[in-house]
Motif scaffolding. Sequence first.
Motif, short mmCIF file in Angstrom:
data_model
loop_
_atom_site.label_atom_id
_atom_site.label_comp_id
_atom_site.label_asym_id
_atom_site.label_seq_id
_atom_site.Cartn_x
_atom_site.Cartn_y
_atom_site.Cartn_z
N LEU A 1 0.83 -1.21 0.00
CA LEU A 1 0.00 0.00 0.00
C LEU A 1 0.86 1.26 0.00
O LEU A 1 0.52 2.24 -0.67
CB LEU A 1 -0.94 -0.01 1.21
N VAL A 2 1.96 1.24 0.72
CA VAL A 2 2.87 2.39 0.71
C VAL A 2 3.44 2.58 -0.69
O VAL A 2 3.51 3.71 -1.20
CB VAL A 2 4.00 2.19 1.75
N THR A 3 3.82 1.49 -1.33
CA THR A 3 4.36 1.58 -2.69
C THR A 3 3.32 2.12 -3.66
O THR A 3 3.61 3.00 -4.48
CB THR A 3 4.84 0.20 -3.16
N LEU A 4 2.09 1.62 -3.57
CA LEU A 4 1.04 2.09 -4.47
C LEU A 4 0.65 3.54 -4.22
O LEU A 4 0.18 4.22 -5.13
CB LEU A 4 -0.19 1.20 -4.34
N SER A 5 0.85 4.02 -3.01
CA SER A 5 0.50 5.40 -2.72
C SER A 5 1.41 6.39 -3.43
O SER A 5 1.07 7.56 -3.56
CB SER A 5 0.53 5.66 -1.21
N TYR A 6 2.57 5.95 -3.91
CA TYR A 6 3.49 6.82 -4.61
C TYR A 6 3.34 6.74 -6.13
O TYR A 6 4.14 7.33 -6.85
CB TYR A 6 4.94 6.51 -4.22
N ARG A 7 2.35 6.04 -6.61
CA ARG A 7 2.13 5.96 -8.06
C ARG A 7 1.67 7.30 -8.60
O ARG A 7 0.86 7.98 -7.99
CB ARG A 7 1.07 4.91 -8.39
N ASN A 8 2.18 7.69 -9.73
CA ASN A 8 1.76 8.88 -10.46
C ASN A 8 2.02 10.18 -9.70
O ASN A 8 1.37 11.18 -9.93
CB ASN A 8 0.27 8.76 -10.82
N VAL A 9 2.97 10.17 -8.77
CA VAL A 9 3.26 11.37 -8.00
C VAL A 9 3.84 12.46 -8.89
O VAL A 9 3.54 13.64 -8.72
CB VAL A 9 4.22 11.04 -6.83
N ALA A 10 4.67 12.10 -9.84
CA ALA A 10 5.30 13.10 -10.69
C ALA A 10 4.28 13.86 -11.53
O ALA A 10 4.49 15.03 -11.86
CB ALA A 10 6.32 12.42 -11.61
N ASN A 11 3.17 13.24 -11.87
CA ASN A 11 2.17 13.89 -12.70
C ASN A 11 1.20 14.75 -11.91
O ASN A 11 0.37 15.44 -12.49
CB ASN A 11 1.39 12.84 -13.50
N HIS B 1 1.96 17.35 -10.22
CA HIS B 1 2.43 18.73 -10.25
C HIS B 1 2.97 19.06 -11.64
O HIS B 1 4.12 19.44 -11.79
CB HIS B 1 3.50 18.94 -9.18
N ALA B 2 2.12 18.93 -12.62
CA ALA B 2 2.55 19.14 -14.01
C ALA B 2 3.02 20.57 -14.23
O ALA B 2 3.97 20.81 -14.97
CB ALA B 2 1.43 18.79 -14.97
N HIS B 3 2.39 21.54 -13.57
CA HIS B 3 2.79 22.93 -13.77
C HIS B 3 4.22 23.17 -13.27
O HIS B 3 4.97 23.95 -13.85
CB HIS B 3 1.80 23.87 -13.08
N LYS B 4 4.62 22.50 -12.21
CA LYS B 4 5.99 22.63 -11.71
C LYS B 4 6.97 21.98 -12.67
O LYS B 4 8.06 22.50 -12.91
CB LYS B 4 6.13 22.00 -10.32
N ALA B 5 6.59 20.83 -13.22
CA ALA B 5 7.47 20.14 -14.16
C ALA B 5 7.66 20.95 -15.42
O ALA B 5 8.77 21.03 -15.96
CB ALA B 5 6.90 18.76 -14.49
N GLU B 6 6.60 21.59 -15.89
CA GLU B 6 6.70 22.42 -17.09
C GLU B 6 7.58 23.64 -16.83
O GLU B 6 8.38 24.03 -17.68
CB GLU B 6 5.31 22.84 -17.56
N ALA B 7 7.45 24.25 -15.66
CA ALA B 7 8.27 25.41 -15.33
C ALA B 7 9.74 25.01 -15.23
O ALA B 7 10.63 25.75 -15.70
CB ALA B 7 7.80 26.03 -14.02
N TYR B 8 10.02 23.86 -14.64
CA TYR B 8 11.40 23.39 -14.54
C TYR B 8 11.97 23.11 -15.92
O TYR B 8 13.11 23.44 -16.22
CB TYR B 8 11.46 22.14 -13.66
N ALA B 9 11.18 22.48 -16.78
CA ALA B 9 11.65 22.14 -18.13
C ALA B 9 11.92 23.41 -18.94
O ALA B 9 12.84 23.45 -19.76
CB ALA B 9 10.63 21.27 -18.84
N ALA B 10 11.13 24.47 -18.70
CA ALA B 10 11.36 25.73 -19.42
C ALA B 10 12.66 26.39 -18.97
O ALA B 10 13.39 26.97 -19.78
CB ALA B 10 10.18 26.67 -19.20
N LYS B 11 12.96 26.31 -17.66
CA LYS B 11 14.18 26.92 -17.14
C LYS B 11 15.42 26.09 -17.48
O LYS B 11 16.51 26.63 -17.67
CB LYS B 11 14.11 27.04 -15.62
N ASN B 12 15.29 24.79 -17.54
CA ASN B 12 16.41 23.88 -17.74
C ASN B 12 16.16 23.01 -18.96
O ASN B 12 15.70 21.88 -18.83
CB ASN B 12 16.62 22.99 -16.51
#
Length: 74
Positions: A41-51, A53-64
Amino acid sequence: MTFATTLTLAAAETEPHGGNVMAETFGYGIVAFVVFLSLGLVTLSYRNVANRHAHKAEAYAAKNPAPQAGHGHH
């Protein structure tokens, strides 16, 4: 009495095992199963965590920006 004598006497006083070993150790299997499910259950709770905060990922990709092909180590 010496330690070896004490161990010998303790071993001689034990009774032969007369119960059902599976019934006596069933609790260990239950505990192991509960721990396994909890970790799952702990492992499954971390599924799709990166998605989340898509706005943060897009901002990071624009800067770097990603390095272009051919500019890496050979």
